[in-house]
Motif scaffolding. Structure first.
Motif, PDB file in Angstrom:
ATOM      1  N   VAL A  57       0.566 -36.247  -5.931  1.00  0.00           N
ATOM      2  CA  VAL A  57       1.874 -35.773  -5.470  1.00  0.00           C
ATOM      3  C   VAL A  57       1.897 -35.736  -3.944  1.00  0.00           C
ATOM      4  O   VAL A  57       2.863 -36.203  -3.317  1.00  0.00           O
ATOM      5  N   LEU A  58       0.843 -35.221  -3.329  1.00  0.00           N
ATOM      6  CA  LEU A  58       0.786 -35.193  -1.860  1.00  0.00           C
ATOM      7  C   LEU A  58       0.847 -36.591  -1.262  1.00  0.00           C
ATOM      8  O   LEU A  58       1.522 -36.813  -0.254  1.00  0.00           O
ATOM      9  N   ILE A  59       0.144 -37.522  -1.861  1.00  0.00           N
ATOM     10  CA  ILE A  59       0.158 -38.904  -1.360  1.00  0.00           C
ATOM     11  C   ILE A  59       1.574 -39.477  -1.417  1.00  0.00           C
ATOM     12  O   ILE A  59       2.035 -40.108  -0.469  1.00  0.00           O
ATOM     13  N   CYS A  60       2.277 -39.236  -2.511  1.00  0.00           N
ATOM     14  CA  CYS A  60       3.658 -39.714  -2.639  1.00  0.00           C
ATOM     15  C   CYS A  60       4.562 -39.101  -1.568  1.00  0.00           C
ATOM     16  O   CYS A  60       5.338 -39.799  -0.923  1.00  0.00           O
ATOM     17  N   LEU A  61       4.457 -37.790  -1.387  1.00  0.00           N
ATOM     18  CA  LEU A  61       5.315 -37.103  -0.412  1.00  0.00           C
ATOM     19  C   LEU A  61       4.926 -37.440   1.017  1.00  0.00           C
ATOM     20  O   LEU A  61       5.757 -37.371   1.918  1.00  0.00           O
ATOM     21  N   ASN A  62       3.690 -37.838   1.228  1.00  0.00           N
ATOM     22  CA  ASN A  62       3.282 -38.294   2.547  1.00  0.00           C
ATOM     23  C   ASN A  62       3.913 -39.650   2.864  1.00  0.00           C
ATOM     24  O   ASN A  62       4.327 -39.903   3.989  1.00  0.00           O
TER      25      ASN A  62
END
Length: 104
Positions: free
Chosen positions: A28-33
């Motif tokens: 999820v963090l990778i996507c939002l980054n």
């Protein structure tokens, strides 16, 4: 003895090849980054989990001060606190920024 040889091996709940090294929180963090304005519905599709699971993960990340959420019109914008340390003791000497470099 013959019965033991003819028994089928127990099936596991996960099939070979269906696990990953990173958690859904990391995904999820990778996507939002990559896109700080990405809809959680789209994050769910990319990560392969439900939208409700993504909402729970985002709440976890906000509660842990790793993610800030703000409104931009009708959309949410997500700001990642890159200097935060990873949470597990084995990785505690690394930052969120270092983790997100994997997703580039």
């Amino acid at each position: 003895m013959l019965k033991e040889l003819k028994r089928k091996p127990k099936e596991t709940t996960k099939k070979v090849g269906q696990w990953t090294f990173l958690s859904n929180h990391s995904h999820v963090l990778i996507c939002l980054n990559k896109d700080p304005e990405m809809r959680l519905k789209d994050v769910a599709v990319l990560v392969g989990i439900t939208e409700r699971a993504v909402q729970t993960i985002v709440k976890d990340l906000v509660d842990a001060s790793i993610l800030q959420k703000s409104k931009d019109g009708r959309r949410n914008q997500y700001i990642i606190q890159m200097d935060q340390k990873l949470r597990h003791p084995l990785e505690a000497n690394h930052t969120i920024s270092e983790l997100l470099k994997l997703g580039k």
